[in-house]
Design an enzyme around this catalytic site. Structure first.
Site, short mmCIF file in Angstrom:
data_model
loop_
_atom_site.label_atom_id
_atom_site.label_comp_id
_atom_site.label_asym_id
_atom_site.label_seq_id
_atom_site.Cartn_x
_atom_site.Cartn_y
_atom_site.Cartn_z
N ASN A 72 12.69 -9.99 -6.33
CA ASN A 72 13.57 -9.67 -5.15
C ASN A 72 14.58 -8.79 -5.65
OD1 ASN A 72 16.05 -9.98 -3.43
ND2 ASN A 72 14.37 -11.59 -2.27
N GLU A 91 7.50 -10.47 -3.53
CA GLU A 91 6.26 -10.31 -3.13
C GLU A 91 5.78 -8.73 -2.53
OE1 GLU A 91 7.78 -12.64 -1.85
OE2 GLU A 91 6.89 -14.78 -1.74
N CYS A 102 6.37 -11.76 3.80
CA CYS A 102 5.54 -11.93 2.81
C CYS A 102 4.15 -12.52 3.10
CB CYS A 102 6.23 -12.46 1.57
SG CYS A 102 7.72 -11.64 1.18
N ASP A 112 19.15 -13.42 3.18
CA ASP A 112 17.80 -12.91 2.68
C ASP A 112 16.50 -13.38 3.35
OD1 ASP A 112 16.15 -11.55 0.26
OD2 ASP A 112 15.45 -13.36 -0.17
#
Lengths: 158, 158
Positions: free
Chosen positions: B54, B67, B95, B155
């Site tokens: 990330n 990912e 993702c 996030d």
């Protein structure tokens, strides 16, 4: 009797303005030798917060779909629910997933004839999806797919 | 009687090796001041094709979930169905959407206790999802969320 002029609604104007930016991004991508798919993120006051286009060819980045490039360019945000994400083409599962995860309120698409995408998934998660059925978007994508079927299939994992 | 030694299966070993790479990526992200979520893409012969973590904080990129970074680093590919995507945490909709769109066959996750993510969506689209319920992954994420709840919520678009 005072008849009202046959003006488009403010919301339709907002969608058209945002789509014009997305289309200009798609055209830029095509001029660069890439896939002609563009995207723009805007608010309800008509401000553009981000824009971008597909960069698979240009950057060798399979995750750089138009909507992902656009959302990346819009930077870090804590809230997306009042925002509008425009894309020249109906989002695939990657891009629909981004819209769902970040709680984007409205997704406006140029067309879904060349790719039906994930309208149902987005709507099932509460996103308002509007399809403009835009002749220019349809023609731009159809023409590209006819000329570059392998690249198009690669871009959607087919 | 010839009893078999109590060895893990080759598939479990493959998953564990891939998860070790994903965990090292998460640790690197944490050391950089970012969210401790890592990912790795591998094939069934044990080769690592891509890895990443990330980068929201480090690059100001809200799309750079672990990912997505991993799949970007793995470059352009025409087929993902025999590949395994490992992530220290159950994928979110962004993702999971990437895994679905590109037809990744197997998703192995470190844990889903701190974030339940989109296991159901992935399974409904034919992806095999394996949750290792890894104590180290659970602790790393729980500790981060306790210290940085606002960043974590940002996030995942909460």
């Amino acid at each position: 009797m005072n008849s009202q002029p046959d003006n488009p609604s403010p919301v339709k104007e907002l969608f058209d303005q945002l789509m014009a930016v997305a289309i200009s991004e798609a055209e830029q991508g095509l001029a660069e030798g890439g896939l002609p798919i563009g995207s723009a993120l805007g608010d309800r006051q008509g401000r553009i917060l981000g824009q971008g286009h597909n960069l698979r060819v240009q950057q060798g980045d399979p995750m750089a779909h138009a909507e992902i490039s656009c959302l990346r360019n819009a930077g870090r945000r804590s809230n997306y629910d009042q925002l509008i994400l425009a894309s020249t083409l109906m989002p695939c599962c990657l891009c629909a997933g981004a819209a769902i995860q970040f709680g984007i309120g409205t997704v406006v698409v140029g067309e879904s004839r060349n790719f039906s995408g994930e309208r149902g998934l987005m709507e099932s998660r509460g996103i308002c999806v509007v399809d403009l059925n835009h002749a220019g978007c349809i023609e731009m994508m159809a023409s590209f797919i006819a000329r570059h079927p392998q690249l198009w299939n690669e871009d959607i994992g087919r």
